[in-house]
Design an enzyme around this catalytic site. Structure first.
Site, PDB file in Angstrom:
ATOM      1  CE1 TYR A 165     -14.721   3.195   8.450  1.00  0.00           C
ATOM      2  CE2 TYR A 165     -13.511   2.627   6.756  1.00  0.00           C
ATOM      3  CZ  TYR A 165     -14.298   3.138   8.643  1.00  0.00           C
ATOM      4  OH  TYR A 165     -13.512   3.617   9.038  1.00  0.00           O
ATOM      5  CG  ASP A 213     -13.506   5.040  -0.881  1.00  0.00           C
ATOM      6  OD1 ASP A 213     -11.843   5.064  -1.261  1.00  0.00           O
ATOM      7  OD2 ASP A 213     -14.141   4.876  -0.244  1.00  0.00           O
ATOM      8  CE  LYS A 238      -8.492  -1.017   3.020  1.00  0.00           C
ATOM      9  NZ  LYS A 238      -8.152  -0.780   4.579  1.00  0.00           N
TER      10      LYS A 238
HETATM   11  N1  PMP Z   1     -11.967   4.029   1.359  1.00  0.00           N
HETATM   12  C1  PMP Z   1     -12.308   2.751   1.946  1.00  0.00           C
HETATM   13  C2  PMP Z   1     -13.197   2.311   1.154  1.00  0.00           C
HETATM   14  C3  PMP Z   1     -11.558   1.543   3.015  1.00  0.00           C
HETATM   15  O1  PMP Z   1     -11.827   0.331   2.235  1.00  0.00           O
HETATM   16  C4  PMP Z   1     -10.872   1.856   3.591  1.00  0.00           C
HETATM   17  C5  PMP Z   1     -10.189   1.484   4.928  1.00  0.00           C
HETATM   18  N2  PMP Z   1     -10.755   0.169   4.890  1.00  0.00           N
HETATM   19  C6  PMP Z   1     -11.287   3.637   3.907  1.00  0.00           C
HETATM   20  C7  PMP Z   1     -11.591   4.786   2.916  1.00  0.00           C
HETATM   21  C8  PMP Z   1     -10.666   4.505   5.384  1.00  0.00           C
HETATM   22  O2  PMP Z   1      -9.342   4.511   5.141  1.00  0.00           O
HETATM   23  P1  PMP Z   1      -8.066   4.723   6.509  1.00  0.00           P
HETATM   24  O3  PMP Z   1      -8.665   3.159   6.997  1.00  0.00           O
HETATM   25  O4  PMP Z   1      -6.662   3.954   6.509  1.00  0.00           O
HETATM   26  O5  PMP Z   1      -8.146   5.955   6.854  1.00  0.00           O
END
Ligand code: PMP
Length: 426
Positions: free
Chosen positions: A142, A237, A265
């Site tokens: 994701y 990512d 995060k």
């Molecule tokens: N990339 C990864 C690897 C994630 O785990 C997440 C959120 N869990 C996101 C992108 C998206 O981040 P956000 O929820 O802050 O938009």
């Protein structure tokens, strides 16, 4: 009726499903979502005043524990000087310097407000830099909810049964190639067939949105290799893994560096901060230096920057990670022993301060198909048993768990003891 139940009923009248992010609605595990009132260290307090040991940590950011006094003070002090200017501040440079010093391959960095914005911008940049349209992602990973990335996605998209969401134009989804995580052969084949059309690979260097699935030996290295051979860019990512798997993220842990790195995060410690950055020559394509457009009214917000600066300062201290990693290991080993004693088929994964557990007869879980074959019904019963015991886990089996610096040995022991009782009841 509990206060959480009545707050949930009220919320559903004005908010779709009563929540502002789908997994919070407890659709996967059933029952009513817990509404929280406050948090401190490793603990959450709900609207009915019940205390929980928290392994969700706002889905990752709170590695220092909730309401860390120094982070709170930095935020409160900074807020007194104004909430937003929409103009540069020295704080942005300070956080950028910290990020560039810690993150491998980070020459220049741009701040945004979420992980979604970071990955969406990184994809646009990779397409703009290479002049190619196709992107490669892995099933069950994701990367936020932008159109190009909501194809065979993990986390809430998977939980809600919409890994490929309606509303994403087919013409756009056609440019997203989805491969199997940890399948080096499949990766090489696709690059042999169409490598020259591919702008980038985007990957979770440790997958944390299909439970917790580490890369197999050689997987990340193979990503780097096919990118180097084809001219595609590698987007690491690290929204979840950054400052989480280690102080230099998964890149530092595994020794493989991307061309673009996305962060979120932990970088904001609970305030809305995301970032993308990487190789100078790539980042120089971003406006105003280059033609690839990207912007944000609240980007680099001073209060959020102050939280990020304090957070990164505290996690950079010597010996910050080893005790948290040790507790993560103690927890997963204790859960494994408890499951074994109860005769329940179970296995775990963990990297750094991230962990996952699986109700499965497989000895090792390394890919999406194995995750999907796990016993969700048993997970849901375990989930509610643990919730009842005052242990707050992510309310879906496709999510990683997180340890913080605030969790004590006693918290870990209490969690394992609770798990013993719950396993016995399954
Ligand atoms: N990339 C990864 C690897 C994630 O785990 C997440 C959120 N869990 C996101 C992108 C998206 O981040 P956000 O929820 O802050 O938009």
């Amino acid at each position: 009726m509990s206060r959480s139940e009545s707050l949930f009923q009220q919320a559903q009248k004005v908010i779709p499903g009563g929540v502002n992010s789908p997994v919070r609605a407890f659709r996967a595990v059933g029952g009513t979502p817990i509404f929280f009132e406050s948090a401190k260290g490793a603990y959450l307090i709900d609207a009915d005043k019940k205390r929980y040991i928290d392994y969700v940590q706002s889905w990752g950011p709170m590695i220092l524990g909730h309401a860390h006094p120094e982070v709170l003070e930095a935020v409160i002090e900074r807020a007194k000087s104004g909430l937003s200017f929409g103009a540069p501040t020295a704080l942005e440079t300070e956080l950028a310097e910290q990020v560039c010093a810690l993150v491998p391959g980070m020459d220049l960095v741009r701040f945004v407000n979420s992980g979604t914005e970071a990955t969406m911008s990184a994809i646009r940049l990779a397409r703009g830099f290479t002049g190619r349209d196709k992107i490669v992602k892995f099933e069950g990973c994701y990367h936020g909810h932008s159109d190009s990335l909501l194809v065979k996605a993990g986390s809430g998209a998977l939980t809600m049964g919409v890994p490929s969401s309606p509303g994403v134009p087919a013409a756009l989804a056609d440019h997203t190639l989805t491969l199997t995580y940890n399948d080096i052969g499949g990766l090489k084949k696709v690059f042999a067939d169409m490598g020259s059309q591919i702008a980038c690979i985007i990957v979770e260097p440790v997958a944390g949105n299909m439970n917790c699935v580490p890369p197999v030996a050689g997987f990340l290295e193979s990503l780097r290799q096919v990118c180097d051979e084809s001219g595609a860019l590698l987007i690491m990512d690290e929204v979840m893994t950054g400052f989480r798997v280690s102080h230099t993220g998964a890149q530092g842990h595994y020794g493989v560096t991307g061309d673009i790195i996305t962060l979120g995060k932990v970088i904001g410690g609970g305030m809305p901060v995301g970032a993308f950055g990487g190789r100078r020559e790539v980042m120089e394509k971003i406006a105003p230096l280059g033609p690839v457009y990207q912007a944000g009214t609240l980007s680099g917000n001073p209060v959020a920057m102050a939280a990020g600066i304090k957070n990164l300062e505290l996690i950079s201290k010597a010996n910050f990670y080893p005790p948290i990693i040790e507790r993560t290991t103690t927890l997963v080993n204790g859960l494994q022993a408890a499951a074994d004693a109860a005769g329940i088929p179970f296995t775990t994964n963990h990297v750094g301060t991230m962990f996952g557990f699986f109700f499965t007869t497989e000895k090792k879980v390394e890919n999406f198909a194995q995750v999907m074959a796990c016993d969700n019904d048993r997970f849901n019963r375990f989930y509610h048993g643990m919730l009842n015991e005052g242990i707050y886990l992510a309310p879906a089996s496709y999510e990683a768990g997180f340890m913080s610096a605030a969790h004590t040995d006693a918290d870990i022991e209490a969690t394992i003891e609770a798990a013993k009782r719950v396993f016995a009841s399954l």
